[in-house]
Design a protein around this motif. Structure first.
Motif, PDB file in Angstrom:
ATOM      1  N   VAL A   2       0.824  -1.211   0.000  1.00 32.07           N
ATOM      2  CA  VAL A   2       0.000   0.000   0.000  1.00 32.07           C
ATOM      3  C   VAL A   2       0.853   1.253   0.000  1.00 32.07           C
ATOM      4  CG1 VAL A   2      -1.781   1.294   1.246  1.00 32.07           C
ATOM      5  CG2 VAL A   2      -1.870  -1.214   1.193  1.00 32.07           C
ATOM      6  N   THR A   3       1.892   1.286   0.857  1.00 32.33           N
ATOM      7  CA  THR A   3       2.703   2.495   1.018  1.00 32.33           C
ATOM      8  C   THR A   3       4.045   2.435   0.307  1.00 32.33           C
ATOM      9  OG1 THR A   3       3.786   1.686   3.029  1.00 32.33           O
ATOM     10  CG2 THR A   3       1.662   2.807   3.285  1.00 32.33           C
ATOM     11  N   ASP A   4       4.445   1.240  -0.171  1.00 38.11           N
ATOM     12  CA  ASP A   4       5.759   1.023  -0.797  1.00 38.11           C
ATOM     13  C   ASP A   4       6.921   1.159   0.190  1.00 38.11           C
ATOM     14  OD1 ASP A   4       4.784   0.444  -3.328  1.00 38.11           O
ATOM     15  OD2 ASP A   4       4.771   2.541  -3.944  1.00 38.11           O
ATOM     16  N   GLU A   5       6.631   1.182   1.483  1.00 32.53           N
ATOM     17  CA  GLU A   5       7.702   1.230   2.478  1.00 32.53           C
ATOM     18  C   GLU A   5       8.447  -0.100   2.512  1.00 32.53           C
ATOM     19  OE1 GLU A   5       8.322   1.666   7.342  1.00 32.53           O
ATOM     20  OE2 GLU A   5       6.305   1.483   6.470  1.00 32.53           O
ATOM     21  N   VAL A   6       9.766  -0.052   2.595  1.00 33.50           N
ATOM     22  CA  VAL A   6      10.560  -1.264   2.782  1.00 33.50           C
ATOM     23  C   VAL A   6      10.461  -1.662   4.253  1.00 33.50           C
ATOM     24  CG1 VAL A   6      12.854  -2.299   2.695  1.00 33.50           C
ATOM     25  CG2 VAL A   6      12.131  -0.720   0.900  1.00 33.50           C
ATOM     26  N   LEU A   7       9.898  -2.838   4.515  1.00 30.29           N
ATOM     27  CA  LEU A   7       9.611  -3.280   5.872  1.00 30.29           C
ATOM     28  C   LEU A   7      10.714  -4.128   6.474  1.00 30.29           C
ATOM     29  CD1 LEU A   7       5.879  -4.290   5.289  1.00 30.29           C
ATOM     30  CD2 LEU A   7       6.766  -2.111   6.148  1.00 30.29           C
ATOM     31  N   GLY A   8      11.680  -4.526   5.670  1.00 28.62           N
ATOM     32  CA  GLY A   8      12.777  -5.342   6.170  1.00 28.62           C
ATOM     33  C   GLY A   8      13.242  -6.327   5.113  1.00 28.62           C
ATOM     34  N   TYR A   9      14.236  -7.111   5.493  1.00 32.81           N
ATOM     35  CA  TYR A   9      14.824  -8.087   4.576  1.00 32.81           C
ATOM     36  C   TYR A   9      14.818  -9.458   5.239  1.00 32.81           C
ATOM     37  CZ  TYR A   9      16.424  -3.975   2.061  1.00 32.81           C
ATOM     38  OH  TYR A   9      16.461  -2.780   1.361  1.00 32.81           O
ATOM     39  N   GLU A  10      14.377 -10.433   4.491  1.00 36.17           N
ATOM     40  CA  GLU A  10      14.310 -11.804   5.002  1.00 36.17           C
ATOM     41  C   GLU A  10      15.700 -12.423   5.003  1.00 36.17           C
ATOM     42  OE1 GLU A  10      11.262 -14.366   3.228  1.00 36.17           O
ATOM     43  OE2 GLU A  10      12.901 -15.768   2.811  1.00 36.17           O
ATOM     44  N   ALA A  11      16.056 -13.046   6.123  1.00 37.48           N
ATOM     45  CA  ALA A  11      17.320 -13.773   6.218  1.00 37.48           C
ATOM     46  C   ALA A  11      17.015 -15.185   6.685  1.00 37.48           C
ATOM     47  CB  ALA A  11      18.271 -13.085   7.189  1.00 37.48           C
ATOM     48  N   ARG A  12      17.427 -16.158   5.908  1.00 34.09           N
ATOM     49  CA  ARG A  12      17.170 -17.556   6.272  1.00 34.09           C
ATOM     50  C   ARG A  12      18.472 -18.240   6.620  1.00 34.09           C
ATOM     51  NH1 ARG A  12      18.157 -20.519   1.562  1.00 34.09           N
ATOM     52  NH2 ARG A  12      18.381 -19.187  -0.285  1.00 34.09           N
ATOM     53  N   GLN A  13      18.405 -19.071   7.645  1.00 30.73           N
ATOM     54  CA  GLN A  13      19.611 -19.740   8.107  1.00 30.73           C
ATOM     55  C   GLN A  13      19.987 -20.867   7.145  1.00 30.73           C
ATOM     56  OE1 GLN A  13      20.630 -22.611  11.717  1.00 30.73           O
ATOM     57  NE2 GLN A  13      20.075 -20.572  12.437  1.00 30.73           N
TER      58      GLN A  13
END
Length: 356
Positions: free
Chosen positions: A195-206
């Motif tokens: 909706v806002t195009d805000e970057v909410l974070g980045y996924e990091a997988r172990q």
């Protein structure tokens, strides 16, 4: 209407809060008693009695004669009774064995029943979320930039696996407060609010686990204990998250109305269903908590009204419900508990009707 919502806390205490709630509705075919079996979940048991399983705390009656009445074990009986015209669910834990004598007398023989907290049935299927509890992170860009990273390894290779030695560098912190073990993580999906195009974070997988052998200035040598796939140069190192499973996570509705969107699937392409994990664009900053229940809705399609010669959107449809089990600052991971139809990307999630 004012309600008293009892929630399980980590110390098995009761937390009482007030909030609005819709009336509890029993299922038409509900049992009067249900005997708990191995592999049951509180959600499934609640669903045998109630139309909305998350309303379980509304009619739960604590039996003060039972030690830890908030923990439910295989073999326990859940009984439905009525008090002043209101339904109540009560835990009945057998405390002895019964036998009938020739004259018809019932003899009770006390027995000791040892039960560990780990044997208690969980609220939701833990096997569906274990890896996400232990191995998933959501990071800010600054967290990624400041984290130690794999610089290289033995034999001039660029990929590594279990049993290999790798070298990692920490130029910023120089391994201050170094841990004995580190998870090796690969940064992937960027979470963006639709909706806002805000970057909410980045996924990091172990992708692996390593143990520190020695540290020299800003360089550490580590032994790779295990890997789920090839480890690579530039993979990031983070301390292992708390691996205790939150077996007492208990489904409940948010205190206020919440609305969000589904923004990520795992291991699925076009749709998900019951027992699949999704990511929503709401987190701790929006008041999300582990255990929050949200309903899932699909927008109605747009059709042309030929009588009025205009485009009209049909009413939305409820597709299911989910429970949040891991909450980050701006996003949360949820497990789909019910799905009447396939769940799609960008479907709306919302507080259950009548809960706010």
């Amino acid at each position: 209407m004012i309600k008293t919502l009892r929630r399980l806390a980590a110390a098995c205490a009761m937390l009482v809060v007030a909030a609005g709630v819709s009336a509890v509705t029993l299922r038409d075919n509900h049992p009067d008693v249900y005997y708990v079996k191995k592999d049951d979940t509180l959600w499934d048991i609640s669903g045998r009695f109630l139309e909305h399983p998350w309303q379980w705390p509304e009619i739960w009656h604590v039996n003060p004669a039972i030690k830890n009445p908030h923990l439910i074990f295989p073999g326990d009986a859940i009984r439905l009774s009525w008090v002043d015209g209101e339904p109540r669910l009560e835990l009945d834990r057998a405390s002895g064995e019964q036998s009938r004598l020739p004259d018809g007398t019932v003899k009770l023989s006390p027995r000791v029943r040892e039960m560990s907290r780990e044997d208690a049935i969980p609220a939701i299927p833990m096997n569906a979320i274990q890896s996400y509890l232990k191995q998933a992170l959501v990071l800010e860009r600054a967290d990624i930039a400041a984290a130690p990273y794999v610089l290289g390894g033995q034999d001039r290779r660029v990929i590594f696996g279990g049993g290999d030695t790798v070298h990692a560098r920490d130029p910023e912190q120089r391994w201050a407060n170094a841990e004995q073990r580190y998870g090796l993580y690969r940064v992937g999906e960027e979470y963006v609010d639709p909706v806002t195009d805000e970057v909410l974070g980045y996924e990091a997988r172990q992708v692996g686990l390593a143990s520190v052998e020695r540290i020299e200035e800003d360089m550490a040598t580590l032994q790779v204990l295990r890997s789920s796939e090839d480890l690579r140069v530039d993979d990031r190192l983070f301390p292992q998250p708390d691996q205790r499973v939150r077996a007492l996570l208990y489904p409940h509705a948010p205190d206020e109305k919440v609305e969000g969107r589904i923004i990520r699937f795992f291991d699925r392409i076009s749709s998900v269903a019951r027992n699949d994990v999704v990511v929503i664009n709401r987190g701790a900053r929006e008041g999300m908590e582990e255990g929050h229940v949200l309903d899932i809705f699909q927008q109605g399609e747009q059709v042309r009204d030929r009588q009025q010669d205009e485009m009209v959107r049909l009413p939305r449809t409820r597709a299911g419900s989910l429970v949040l089990f891991r909450v980050f600052e701006k996003v949360s991971y949820g497990l789909i508990m019910e799905s009447q139809r396939p769940v799609y990307m960008n479907d709306v999630v919302e507080s259950p009707e009548g809960s706010y």
